[in-house]
Scaffold this active site. Structure first.
Site, PDB file in Angstrom:
ATOM      1  N   TYR A 282       0.869  -1.170   0.000  1.00 39.94           N
ATOM      2  CA  TYR A 282       0.000   0.000   0.000  1.00 39.94           C
ATOM      3  C   TYR A 282       0.911   1.226   0.000  1.00 39.94           C
ATOM      4  CZ  TYR A 282      -4.045   2.925   1.185  1.00 39.94           C
ATOM      5  OH  TYR A 282      -5.057   3.859   1.150  1.00 39.94           O
ATOM      6  N   TYR A 374     -10.636  -2.104   6.446  1.00 43.76           N
ATOM      7  CA  TYR A 374     -10.154  -0.744   6.669  1.00 43.76           C
ATOM      8  C   TYR A 374      -9.931  -0.453   8.148  1.00 43.76           C
ATOM      9  CZ  TYR A 374     -11.093   0.627   1.789  1.00 43.76           C
ATOM     10  OH  TYR A 374     -11.083   0.736   0.432  1.00 43.76           O
TER      11      TYR A 374
END
Length: 412
Positions: A282, A374
């Site tokens: 990420y 998340y």
């Protein structure tokens, strides 16, 4: 290939994919006899005609005609060509599929007759077909751009069979963190191992006081919450070292696709991924937590979430993948994810700035969408009572659309 001109009865129109081009630049290039691949003007079509896509359809005196958009030529030069001259089965099939999809949407699932007794298409159908053709070209161009910029083995594909959405207009692909002004990323380790076999000897993880993260099958064996210390640029081991996994990059071919559940873009794997395997990093723009608070207010109003706190040991920095990022930018949330987050240290050993790696929590099969939680409360995660591990700084309750049996109802 022989040259051909529009409306020439013996002409055969050959279909070759190309990029979207600007009319004025095309006309200028042709006037000056110049080639420019980026706008579709090549030696092959400087004086010849190639079909870019089909725009419309009609029947005149029992003969079928298609309105042709010529590759590298402006729309003003579009011409009607008889079906018998079009040697482009793929574009003809796409034209038919787009027409059928439009009619299916309009009729909302009602049975659609494949017989076409109309002498001409309705303007709305032709307009939709042109939009789909332009979208297809734009997505192909974006796919080519992504694969030019990536620095890993796995290929990136793009697909949208759901709507007319094209490439994001304000997204820039990067392969590693992009520090905001005033933030320094030290990408040179101060020490490295001298192992001949890092799997058996005292290596970088041991120096950091942790276990080697991987087994002999290159699968992660440590629990979530444990940092990964890989061999770095100062280490004497080579590129085949078993402790160099994340730095090799994504090994799998992935597809950025338009979801049908209202979640926008998503990412699916095109190959089988074994459990506990590294999938992707990420990445994004590294900003201060104060700047993240400011941007978070703006993102909340837009209903987007790309802020990921780097809170392994402190909460000084955040990764913002809204404008700068890689494939992970498009990975959606799930309350039952198949990816797990790990903190990674390679050349930059600053514990305030770990790299973020996503590993598979189970076997993921070809065609399956990739997701991570998340809030990082997924399979096997461990969390601290004093630190918020949520990657997304949220201030407004956002409804979750993951559809999982264990769905919490909200992303925050």
């Amino acid at each position: 290939m022989s040259s051909l001109s529009p409306n020439f009865s013996s002409a055969r129109a050959w279909c070759v994919p190309c990029l979207v081009s600007l009319d004025t630049l095309q006309e200028l290039c042709r006037k000056e006899k110049l080639t420019c691949k980026s706008i579709g003007i090549t030696k092959r079509n400087l004086n010849n005609y190639e079909v870019e896509y089909l725009c419309d359809y009609k029947v005149v005196k029992d003969m079928e005609y298609y309105l042709v958009k010529w590759k590298g030529w402006p729309d003003s030069t579009n011409t009607w060509e008889p079906l018998q001259n079009l040697k482009c089965p793929l574009l003809l099939q796409q034209f038919s599929n787009d027409k059928h999809n439009y009619l299916s949407q309009v009729n909302k699932g009602k049975a659609i007759s494949l017989k076409d007794n109309n002498k001409a298409l309705k303007p709305a159908i032709a307009e939709y077909i042109v939009k789909k053709a332009k979208q297809r070209i734009a997505l192909q161009r974006w796919q080519d751009e992504l694969n030019r910029r990536k620095n890993h083995k796995g290929m990136i594909f793009v697909e949208n069979t759901v709507d007319l959405e094209g490439p994001p207009s304000d997204f820039y692909y990067i392969n590693e963190y992009k520090p905001a002004p005033g933030i320094s990323l030290v990408n040179e380790a101060t020490f490295g191992c001298s192992c001949t076999d890092c799997f058996f000897e005292k290596c970088c993880p041991a120096e950091a006081g942790v276990l080697l993260a991987y087994n002999k099958n290159q699968q992660i064996k440590i629990p979530p919450g444990t940092p990964i210390y890989e061999c770095n640029s100062r280490c004497q081991c080579g590129p085949d070292c078993p402790n160099r996994i994340v730095q090799k990059g994504t090994q799998y071919s992935l597809c950025i696709f338009r979801t049908s559940n209202g979640c926008g873009w998503g990412v699916k794997t095109l190959v089988k991924i074994k459990r506990m395997s590294f999938v992707m990093e990420y990445v994004g723009e590294v900003i201060t937590s104060e700047e993240a608070e400011r941007r978070g207010q703006l993102y909340d109003n837009k209903g987007i979430t790309y802020l990921f706190d780097l809170d392994y040991e402190s909460d000084e920095f955040t990764v913002d993948a809204a404008r700068y990022g890689n494939v992970s930018h498009f990975v959606n949330h799930s309350c039952d994810p198949n990816l797990q987050v790990f903190n990674v240290f390679i050349d930059n050993l600053d514990t305030r700035l770990p790299r973020i790696a996503l590993f598979s929590t189970r076997t993921i099969y070809a065609g399956e969408e990739l997701t991570f939680d998340y809030q990082m409360k997924g399979s096997g995660d461990i969390s601290s009572d004093s630190v918020d591990h949520s990657p997304a700084k949220k201030r407004v309750r956002t409804v979750c659309k993951c559809g999982a049996v264990t769905c919490r109802g909200y992303l925050n």
